[in-house]
Structures are given as structure tokens and as C-alpha cells.
Design a protein around this motif. Structure first.
Motif, PDB file in Angstrom:
ATOM      1  N   ARG A 236      47.861  47.273  33.483  1.00 22.14           N
ATOM      2  CA  ARG A 236      47.718  48.163  32.684  1.00 22.14           C
ATOM      3  C   ARG A 236      48.457  49.723  32.876  1.00 22.14           C
ATOM      4  N   PRO A 237      48.180  50.128  31.768  1.00 25.38           N
ATOM      5  CA  PRO A 237      48.991  51.517  31.734  1.00 25.38           C
ATOM      6  C   PRO A 237      47.695  52.317  32.601  1.00 25.38           C
ATOM      7  N   ALA A 238      48.943  52.872  33.566  1.00 23.23           N
ATOM      8  CA  ALA A 238      47.988  53.543  34.591  1.00 23.23           C
ATOM      9  C   ALA A 238      46.917  54.906  33.925  1.00 23.23           C
ATOM     10  N   ARG A 239      45.661  54.802  34.836  1.00 19.28           N
ATOM     11  CA  ARG A 239      44.326  55.454  34.394  1.00 19.28           C
ATOM     12  C   ARG A 239      44.453  56.403  35.215  1.00 19.28           C
ATOM     13  N   LYS A 240      43.331  57.305  34.480  1.00 22.67           N
ATOM     14  CA  LYS A 240      42.857  57.901  34.857  1.00 22.67           C
ATOM     15  C   LYS A 240      42.004  57.793  36.202  1.00 22.67           C
ATOM     16  N   TYR A 241      41.562  56.673  35.946  1.00 19.81           N
ATOM     17  CA  TYR A 241      39.838  56.027  36.732  1.00 19.81           C
ATOM     18  C   TYR A 241      40.200  55.825  37.764  1.00 19.81           C
ATOM     19  N   MET A 242      39.041  55.311  37.910  1.00 15.99           N
ATOM     20  CA  MET A 242      39.513  54.437  39.875  1.00 15.99           C
ATOM     21  C   MET A 242      39.705  52.540  38.167  1.00 15.99           C
ATOM     22  N   PRO A 243      40.834  51.917  38.531  1.00 15.08           N
ATOM     23  CA  PRO A 243      40.722  50.831  38.263  1.00 15.08           C
ATOM     24  C   PRO A 243      39.381  49.507  38.652  1.00 15.08           C
ATOM     25  N   GLY A 244      39.236  48.764  38.167  1.00 16.29           N
ATOM     26  CA  GLY A 244      38.256  48.472  38.966  1.00 16.29           C
ATOM     27  C   GLY A 244      38.446  46.680  39.629  1.00 16.29           C
ATOM     28  N   GLU A 245      38.194  46.258  39.955  1.00 21.16           N
ATOM     29  CA  GLU A 245      38.941  45.196  41.494  1.00 21.16           C
ATOM     30  C   GLU A 245      39.693  44.444  40.895  1.00 21.16           C
ATOM     31  N   VAL A 246      40.512  43.897  41.353  1.00 18.67           N
ATOM     32  CA  VAL A 246      40.946  42.814  41.085  1.00 18.67           C
ATOM     33  C   VAL A 246      41.107  41.793  41.945  1.00 18.67           C
ATOM     34  N   VAL A 247      40.851  40.631  41.425  1.00 20.78           N
ATOM     35  CA  VAL A 247      41.018  39.252  42.050  1.00 20.78           C
ATOM     36  C   VAL A 247      41.948  38.103  41.698  1.00 20.78           C
ATOM     37  N   ALA A 248      42.684  37.793  42.515  1.00 16.40           N
ATOM     38  CA  ALA A 248      43.825  36.742  42.241  1.00 16.40           C
ATOM     39  C   ALA A 248      43.740  35.387  43.107  1.00 16.40           C
ATOM     40  N   VAL A 249      44.089  34.516  42.386  1.00 12.57           N
ATOM     41  CA  VAL A 249      44.410  33.080  42.751  1.00 12.57           C
ATOM     42  C   VAL A 249      45.668  32.533  42.505  1.00 12.57           C
ATOM     43  N   ARG A 250      45.760  31.322  43.559  1.00 11.18           N
ATOM     44  CA  ARG A 250      46.334  30.286  42.827  1.00 11.18           C
ATOM     45  C   ARG A 250      45.983  29.493  41.442  1.00 11.18           C
ATOM     46  N   VAL A 251      47.505  29.333  41.391  1.00 11.49           N
ATOM     47  CA  VAL A 251      46.805  28.218  40.249  1.00 11.49           C
ATOM     48  C   VAL A 251      48.186  26.885  40.381  1.00 11.49           C
ATOM     49  N   PRO A 252      47.663  25.567  41.362  1.00 15.03           N
ATOM     50  CA  PRO A 252      48.562  24.771  41.629  1.00 15.03           C
ATOM     51  C   PRO A 252      49.422  24.401  40.918  1.00 15.03           C
ATOM     52  N   LEU A 253      50.376  23.965  40.771  1.00 11.72           N
ATOM     53  CA  LEU A 253      51.449  22.926  39.018  1.00 11.72           C
ATOM     54  C   LEU A 253      51.895  21.942  39.502  1.00 11.72           C
ATOM     55  N   LEU A 254      50.959  20.952  38.752  1.00  9.77           N
ATOM     56  CA  LEU A 254      51.670  19.434  39.985  1.00  9.77           C
ATOM     57  C   LEU A 254      52.312  18.886  38.735  1.00  9.77           C
ATOM     58  N   HIS A 255      53.459  19.027  39.870  1.00 10.55           N
ATOM     59  CA  HIS A 255      54.476  17.176  38.856  1.00 10.55           C
ATOM     60  C   HIS A 255      53.889  16.255  39.025  1.00 10.55           C
ATOM     61  N   LEU A 256      54.815  14.874  38.268  1.00 11.85           N
ATOM     62  CA  LEU A 256      54.342  13.636  38.090  1.00 11.85           C
ATOM     63  C   LEU A 256      54.789  13.042  39.487  1.00 11.85           C
ATOM     64  N   SER A 257      55.650  13.652  40.407  1.00  6.85           N
ATOM     65  CA  SER A 257      55.529  13.095  41.719  1.00  6.85           C
ATOM     66  C   SER A 257      55.040  12.719  42.627  1.00  6.85           C
ATOM     67  N   ASN A 258      54.016  14.227  42.702  1.00 11.48           N
ATOM     68  CA  ASN A 258      52.602  14.134  43.192  1.00 11.48           C
ATOM     69  C   ASN A 258      51.457  13.644  42.710  1.00 11.48           C
ATOM     70  N   PHE A 259      51.609  12.034  41.486  1.00  9.40           N
ATOM     71  CA  PHE A 259      50.067  11.601  41.741  1.00  9.40           C
ATOM     72  C   PHE A 259      50.624  10.719  42.615  1.00  9.40           C
ATOM     73  N   HIS A 260      50.453  10.705  43.918  1.00  6.51           N
ATOM     74  CA  HIS A 260      50.555   9.440  45.205  1.00  6.51           C
ATOM     75  C   HIS A 260      48.884   9.390  45.207  1.00  6.51           C
ATOM     76  N   ILE A 261      48.652   8.148  45.501  1.00  6.15           N
ATOM     77  CA  ILE A 261      46.816   7.554  44.958  1.00  6.15           C
ATOM     78  C   ILE A 261      46.726   8.001  46.083  1.00  6.15           C
TER      79      ILE A 261
END
Lengths: 740, 149
Positions: A236-261
Motif C-alpha cells: 500500500r502506499p505509505a500511510r501516516k499511521y501504523m500499518p497493520g500486522e502482516v503475515v506471509a505464507v508459502r503456497v507450494p506450486l505442484l507440477h505434474l511430475s510431483n505426483f508420486h503416489i
């Protein structure tokens, strides 16, 4: 003074102290009387109180105490003894009850206290349960949110929709200010801002992937709180006020070759996307644990949904590709069919149209050859005939080859004389060979069976082709043809690893080796020899004729005969050897080969019209006797020869079916013999048929024969066909008189 | 010699024999009786004919030298010769035999003598011709070829 039983108090009654005591006692008594009343009232109200008798006791104690204090009122003045005794009784009773009560209280109070403790315990428990209820409710709430989110995400298989929906739903559920997704670029070195919640079209803003914060997020599968100053969080463009807390999480991108039973739960992929969630600024909201869990779950679901979408895309693409290929193949097939049809039509036309004139040329040339010609003319006609034969052969070859390729050619199997085939080939090749002054030798192994089952014509064609080639490509020297039965070891050492002969009882493998001392072949050219239309140009013999089809056709014939053909040569100028192995059948009844010319019972082939018919031939003339005998032998009869009438009469028996008598010899009384034979055989069916052979063409002879009792008359000379038909007629009708 | 050449020669020779009346179709019949069971049938029959004929011709010569000619016997012998030659297909010989028989019946000695001479002559010719034909055939067989029909 009188002494009264009255008791005087210690103090004078008018004392102030006494007054106060008097009043206090009064009030105490009042109170003491009213307390039990209150107690009773309240106990009556509550139903739970378990210690009634305790109350009764207590009440009694109090009442008595009250009574005591009440009676005390009378003791302030002079009172009688009765009052004093009542007072004493009351006090005694009160004392007793008090003591009992005191003793009882020792038992009661711990109980009462424990009730209290229990009550406290229960209250604590209730508080705890309340708390837990609150938690469960929150979790359920979270679950509901996740389900809804998942449902939204999974309801579409389109990548963009999935991601967009995720962000929207998360934003809504968690009331986020901003939610963004960073996808790794193709190179894998940067993260690119791909989707955001609030901004519609994010600019292609990239961040290098090897940032410590990003690495931290990627290395764990939990949602990680990150600093709002982190490059990925500056959405977000810089605000004057305190920005809220931020959380990040990874999202795995699976390929077809990853599907081993086997290792499905493990994410062996290295590619992650980053999802960043920002709480509203200026709110004091913190990330709660359940919210973090929600985020993690959502991230996982997104991964799965994305991979599904990827798989679907892939399969759709593959299906489209297949459909395209199918269409192309179909087209190609139709084209090929059209081509084949065109070719077949062409061949059919060529076959007929070209053969008709060829036929005329060949027929008329051969007829021309039979007429009177000058030598030059004869030479010309011969050349015409040879050329047209060649052309006819070429047409046949091409037709054969096309039929061979179609697979429509089938071998004409039959029993044939193997030796005759080789002799014929030799006969056909000797003229040409002798013109070129080449010596041709034929060597047939003694164990080679004389008769075999196979396609005689095509075998001969093949052998002739090979031998012809040997002759064609040799300018001088000799050609040797060897034929023998191939044994297993010789079969195996052939230079054809894919040729697997199978020996069986009623087949044998014929191996023919044609060795010439001609120009030889470069070993490198050998594989090309058997391909169609490939001529070996390096020999320089352009006028050698032929179309190059011969060997190709031979190879196909040999393949049909389940055999193998190849050529070995050591090089140019060193001659070459053509080796041919074919599978031939062994005829079931081995026909006897050359029988000596003995009048035993020979097995005649073909012309056996009267097998084993016993006949007697009487003819004085040795030569004509021999001729007649030869005639009858040829027809398969069992012939006995006699030279005189006595001999005839002696030897004739009921086994003989026919007696041929030459009656034109003077001096032999044929008619007499006839009569004598009639006498000998009384029964008609035992008597042989008597046939006269004569050269006399007069009716008298015929009449005489008939009168004498002969059954037939034939005029000499007798041809084979005539004899055959005579015998047939004779045996059917039992009489045959040739028309004179 | 070249095989094809030999075979050609044989065919020509045979054709000429037929054309010139030395052989008739009876000879063809004989040849058709020859097969792999009787490969030498023709040769054998012809050899027998030669033997027979020579014997008969000798006897005829002797008979005609006698003072008293036994025409009947001669007739029988000529009849035999006629039969043999007709069995072989020696056309000219056969024809002469018929003439000979007529002379015998007529008991014409000169005629018989003349005829005998002619018969001997013809026989000689046919014998030579057949022998050379067989020689040709043998040559062909030796060269590995087959006898053309």
C-alpha cells in the motif's frame, strides 16, 4: 424477723447497673426468641437444607438461652425461691443443650465447609468450560470459513479465478486490508506481484527471491509474521499511521511430475508462491492463532486447486493435440488409400493393356520362327522374340512384386521333382553360359530328396534368377551350383541373425549355393541388392538389362517360403556367392524314382488308366509284340507276352481280363485258339475278352472274328489314345468291334 | 557343341525324317510310350527291329537264292517284316513290303529280287538315319540337356 425463702440479689435493685442489666437481658431474650423464628421461617423457605435436626437443636439452644435471660429478669428484685429454681432449671437445661450443640458443631462445620469448597470448584469448572466453548466456537467458525473458501476455490478449474477467489474470500473472512500473491518468475530468481485484492491491475513489480525474510517464509509451512517494511509487504502506499500486522505464507506450486503416489504428502517441489496478508492499519487487531491456521489451510488448498487446474490444462492440451494428430492421420490414410487405389488401377490397366499386344507380338514372332526364314531374318525374329519375352517377364515381375507387397500372393504348393528343377535351370542357362564361355556345373547332394512339396514355378524362377545373375555378372570363369539339405549347424551360421529355422519332421531346408568368379560386389553394396529398383551402378554394365527387380522378387518369394537369401562377396573382382535357403515339404508317399524297364508291376504316373489290368498279348512278330506291350504298360496294365498259340493256351488263365491276338500272321490259327479258349473257360465271367489285332481292313476278317467268338477287333496301327479308349469301351461293354 | 544347337539339330533331323517319309506317326506313338519308367523304350524297340529285320532279310536273300523258292514261306517272312516295320513306323520299308508281298503272291521272282534289293536299300537308309538320330540324342543327354519332343 422473719426469714423468707426469697433470694436477694447481691446488689440493690435500684442500682443503675442493675437497670442496664435488666434491659439487656430483656433484649437478649427477645433476640433469642426471634432468631429461631427467623431460622424456622428461612428453613421453611429453602428446601435444600439437609441439617434440620441440627437446626432444631440449635433452636432449642437458643430458645432456652432466651428463656434463661427472660427468667433472669425476675431475679433482679427479690424473688421467691420458685423463681430461683425455675431459673436454675432453665440454666441447667440451657447448659446441657449448649454443650450438646457445641459437640455437634464439631461434626457439622467441616461438612459445611466442604460444601463451600465444592461450590468453588464447580464455579471454576464452569468458567473453564465457558472458555473452551468459546474456543470451539471460534474454531468452528474458522472451519466454516475454510470450507467456504475451499468450496469457492475448488469450484473452478481456472487458475486465475482460483487465485482471485482466494484473495477475495480471505479478505472477506479475515477482514484484511490487503492481500497479495507473489508468483515466481520463469527464471525462478524473482517473485512477481501477480494478484492483489484491492488494486485491480498490479504493475509487474518484482522482488528478488533470495531475501532472508522470503527464505524464512519458504522454509516453513506455517504462516509467518513478517515486518511491514519487508519489500513484499510494501503493498500500500505509505500511510501516516501504523500499518497493520502482516503475515506471509508459502503456497507450494505442484507440477505434474510431483505426483508420486508414495510420497504424496511431501512437497518435493522447489517452487513456491508467496501470499501476503495485511491486517487493517490503525486497528489494534492482532493475528490470532486460529486466523493463522486458517491462512495455512487455505494456502494448502490453493496449492491443490492450482495443481488440479494445471493437470486439467495439460490433459486438455494433450487431447487437442491428439485430435489434431488424428485428423492429420486420417487425411494421410485417405491419401494413401487413394494412392494405392490409383496404383492398383494403373497396374490392372497395365496388366491387361500391355499384355495383350505383348501376347500378340510373342505369339506371332514364334509362329514366324516356324516358317522358312533366311538366317538374317531368323536372327531378327529371334531377337524380337527374346526382347518381347524380356518385356513380358518385366510386366509379370512388376505385377508379381505389387502382389507380393500387397500380401496377396500365395504359393502354389505341389509335389514336384526337385532334380528336374535344377536340370531345367541348367538347360536354360547353358546356352547363354556357353556363349560367354562360362562353365556351369551342377552338384546335387546325394541326400537331397528327389521329390519335394513347394511352389515349383517360383522356386525355379528364384534359382534361375540367381544363376542368371551369376552368369550375367561374370565375364569369364566358371559357375558352380550346389544344392544340398541344410543341417541345423549350417543353418545357424548363416549371416542372418533374424532367421530362425525350425526343423520339423515333414519339412527340410534346401540350401542352394551359386558361386561365380565374376566381378564381385563391394560388401558395402550388399544390403542394397535386395531393394527394389536399386541397380549396382559401379559395375558399369549398363547394358546388362533387367530392371533391378529380380532380386527383390526373389527375396520376397524366399520369404514366403520361410527361408532366407543373401549374397556374400569378398569384394570387387573376387566373385560372389549367392546362398539361398528355403523350406520345402517332404511328400508323404515318396514316389519311386527311376524304375528299371522291367515288366514287373511299375507304378505308372498319370497315365494309369487301367492299373494292374492283367492282359495277355499274343504276337509272333517280336517288334510289334514289344510295341503293343509298351503301349499296354504305359496304360498301367500287367502284360504277359506269348509268341505262339500253344504258349497262349498254356498261359491263359482266368486272371487275364483281355487277350490281344495278332491274327494277321498266317500260320497261326487264331480262330482255333479262340474256340479253344472258349472251351477252356465255360463260365462267361471267367473267360478273358478276346481281341484281335489286325492290319487287314476287309469285312471278311471282321465277320470271321465275330463268328469265331471274338469279343473285339482293332485295326493296327494302334495309338495310345485308341488303345485307351478301346480298353475303356471293352471293359464297359465287353465287346468292341472297330468300324471298318 | 552347344546344347541348344544340338537340340535344334535333332529336331530338324527328325522333322526331315518325317517329311521325307522315312518315318510315320507310328514312330511318334512309340516316342510317346517312352517315359521315366521306360526311358529307353524307343531304342530297345528299334534295336529289336534291326535284329529282326536283318535276320529276315538274310533269310529272304537265302530263300531267293534257292532253286525252288518257297513263296509261301517268303510271304510269311515278308509279312513279318511288314509288321515289324509298321510297328516301328518305318514307312518306306513297310510300303515296299506290301509290294514285295504282291510279288510273292504273284510268284514273280524278278519282282521279288528287285523288291528285296529295294527293301534292303531302304532298310539300310533307315537304319543309318535312326542310328545317327540316337547318337544325337545321346550327345544331348551327355551335355546335360533333355531330349526335345
Amino acid at each position: 424477723m422473719e426469714s423468707c425463702n426469697c433470694i436477694e440479689p447481691q446488689w440493690p435493685p435500684d442500682d443503675l447497673l442493675m437497670k442496664y442489666q435488666y434491659i439487656s437481658d430483656f433484649f437478649i431474650a427477645l433476640a433469642y426468641f426471634s432468631i429461631p423464628l427467623e431460622l424456622i421461617y428461612f428453613v421453611k423457605k429453602s428446601a435444600v437444607f439437609p441439617y434440620r435436626w441440627v437446626l432444631v437443636q440449635f433452636g432449642a439452644f437458643i430458645v432456652l438461652c432466651g428463656a434463661t435471660h427472660l427468667i433472669n429478669l425476675w431475679t433482679f428484685t427479690v424473688h421467691s425461691r420458685t423463681v430461683a429454681s425455675v431459673m436454675t432449671t432453665a440454666k441447667v437445661l440451657t447448659a446441657a443443650v449448649s454443650c450438646i450443640t457445641a459437640l455437634m458443631l464439631v461434626h457439622i462445620i467441616p461438612d459445611l465447609l466442604s460444601v463451600k469448597t465444592r461450590e468453588l470448584f464447580l464455579k471454576n469448572k464452569a468458567a473453564e468450560l465457558d472458555r473452551e466453548m468459546g474456543l470451539i466456537r471460534t474454531q468452528e467458525e474458522t472451519g466454516r470459513h475454510v470450507r467456504m473458501l475451499t468450496h469457492e476455490i475448488r469450484s473452478t478449474l481456472d487458475r486465475h479465478t482460483i487465485l482471485k477467489t482466494t484473495l477475495v474470500e480471505l479478505g472477506r473472512t479475515l477482514a484484511l486490508e490487503e492481500c497479495a500473491l507473489w508468483m515466481p518468475t520463469r527464471t525462478g530468481l524473482e517473485l512477481q506481484l501477480s494478484y492483489t485484492l484491492r488494486q485491480q491491475n498490479p504493475v509487474g513489480y518484482t522482488v528478488p527471491i533470495h531475501h532472508p525474510v522470503i527464505n524464512q517464509v519458504f522454509s516453513s509451512n506455517r504462516a509467518v509474521k513478517i515486518s511491514p517494511n519487508c519489500p513484499v509487504a510494501r503493498l500500500r502506499p505509505a500511510r501516516k499511521y501504523m500499518p497493520g500486522e502482516v503475515v506471509a505464507v508459502r503456497v507450494p506450486l505442484l507440477h505434474l511430475s510431483n505426483f508420486h503416489i508414495n510420497d504424496w504428502p511431501e512437497l518435493s517441489t522447489k517452487r513456491y508462491a508467496l501470499m501476503v496478508l495485511m491486517l487493517p492499519s490503525d486497528s489494534a487487531r492482532q493475528w490470532h492463532v486460529h486466523e493463522l491456521e486458517l491462512v495455512e489451510v487455505v494456502a494448502d488448498q490453493v496449492a491443490v486447486a492450482l495443481s488440479h487446474a494445471a493437470i486439467l490444462e495439460e490433459s486438455m492440451r494433450a487431447r487437442d493435440l491428439l485430435m489434431e494428430q488424428n485428423v492429420a492421420l486420417d487425411l494421410a490414410r485417405r491419401e494413401a488409400e487413394t494412392a494405392i487405389r490409383a496404383r492398383n488401377d494403373f497396374l490392372a490397366v497395365m496388366n491387361h493393356e500391355m499384355r495383350t499386344p505383348m501376347h500378340a507380338i510373342i505369339a506371332l514372332s514364334s509362329l514366324l520362327q516356324e516358317t522358312e526364314l533366311t538366317p538374317e531374318q531368323r536372327l531378327m525374329v529371334e531377337t524380337i522374340l527374346k526382347s518381347s519375352n524380356l518385356l513380358a517377364t518385366l510386366i509379370n515381375d512388376v505385377l508379381d512384386l505389387s502382389r507380393l507387397e500387397d500380401g496377396s500372393l500365395q504359393l502354389d504348393l505341389g509335389t514336384f521333382n526337385l532334380y528336374a528343377v535344377f536340370r531345367e535351370v541348367l538347360n536354360l542357362i547353358k546356352p547363354i553360359a556357353s556363349v560367354k564361355k562360362l562353365h556351369v556345373s551342377l552338384n546335387l547332394a546325394p541326400d537331397l530328396p528327389e521329390y519335394a512339396v513347394g511352389d515349383e514355378k517360383r522356386l525355379m524362377q528364384t534359382i534361375l534368377n540367381i544363376v542368371g545373375n551369376a552368369v550375367k555378372f561374370s565375364k569369364e570363369g566358371s559357375i558352380s551350383i550346389r544344392a544340398f539339405v541344410a543341417k541345423l549347424d549350417t543353418l545357424r551360421d548363416s549371416k542372418a541373425p533374424e532367421f530362425l529355422p525350425v526343423l520339423s519332421d515333414n519339412h527340410f531346408y534346401l540350401r542352394v549355393q551359386v558361386k561365380d568368379s565374376g566381378s564381385g560386389i563391394n560388401p558395402l553394396d550388399i544390403p542394397k541388392l535386395f531393394t527394389k529398383f536399386a541397380q549396382n551402378q559401379s559395375t558399369g554394365t549398363r547394358n546388362s538389362g533387367g530392371s533391378g527387380l529380380g532380386l527383390a522378387i526373389c527375396k520376397r518369394f524366399v520369404n514366403l517360403m520361410e527361408g532366407h537369401i543373401w549374397i556374400e562377396s569378398e569384394g570387387l573382382g573376387k566373385g560372389c556367392t549367392a546362398i539361398l535357403i528355403v523350406k520345402l515339404g517332404i511328400p508323404e508317399r515318396v514316389n519311386e524314382s527311376k524304375l528299371p524297364y522291367m515288366p514287373k508291376m511299375p507304378a505308372n504316373h498319370g497315365q494309369t488308366a487301367f492299373p494292374g489290368l492283367k492282359v495277355l498279348v499274343m504276337d509272333e512278330n517280336g517288334v510289334s509284340r514289344m510295341v503293343t506291350k509298351g503301349l499296354l504298360l504305359h496304360l498301367g496294365c500287367n502284360v504277359t507276352m506269348v509268341g505262339s498259340s500253344d504258349e497262349c493256351l498254356r498261359l491263359v488263365s482266368h486272371e487275364h481280363k483281355v487277350v490281344f491276338m495278332d491274327i494277321c500272321v498266317p500260320g497261326i490259327d487264331s480262330y482255333g485258339i479262340t474256340i479253344r479258349i472258349h472251351e477252356k473257360f465255360t463260365k462267361r465271367h471267367e473267360r478273358p475278352l478276346l481281341v484281335a489285332l489286325t492290319g487287314n481292313t476287309d469285312k471278311v476278317t471282321k465277320e470271321n472274328c465275330m463268328r469265331a467268338g471274338m469279343d473285339g477287333l482293332i485295326l493296327k496301327p494302334v495309338s495310345l489314345d485308341k488303345m485307351r479308349s478301346v480298353l475303356t469301351d471293352l471293359l464297359e461293354h465287353r465287346v468292341f468291334f472297330e468300324a471298318i | 557343341m552347344d546344347l541348344v544347337h544340338l537340340q535344334r539339330q535333332l529336331v530338324d533331323y527328325r522333322t526331315s525324317l518325317y517329311h521325307e517319309g522315312f518315318l510315320d506317326e507310328q514312330f511318334t506313338q512309340l516316342q510317346s510310350l517312352q517315359d521315366e519308367n521306360n526311358p529307353d523304350f524307343v531304342v530297345e524297340v528299334v534295336s529289336l527291329f534291326f535284329e529282326d529285320s536283318e535276320r529276315l532279310l538274310n533269310e529272304l536273300s537265302k530263300a531267293l537264292e534257292q532253286q525252288i523258292i518257297d513263296f509261301k514261306r517268303m510271304d510269311a517272312q515278308v509279312h513279318q517284316l511288314k509288321g515289324s516295320s509298321s510297328s516301328i513306323g518305318a514307312h518306306r520299308v513297310q510300303k515296299l513290303c506290301i509290294v514285295f508281298r504282291n510279288y510273292c503272291e504273284a510268284q514273280n521272282v524278278e519282282g521279288c529280287l528287285k523288291c528285296l534289293q529295294q527293301v534292303k536299300h531302304e532298310y539300310g537308309i533307315i537304319k543309318t538315319k535312326l542310328e545317327s538320330m540316337f547318337q544325337l540324342e545321346q550327345q544331348i543327354l551327355n551335355a546335360g540337356g533333355s531330349i526335345p519332343v
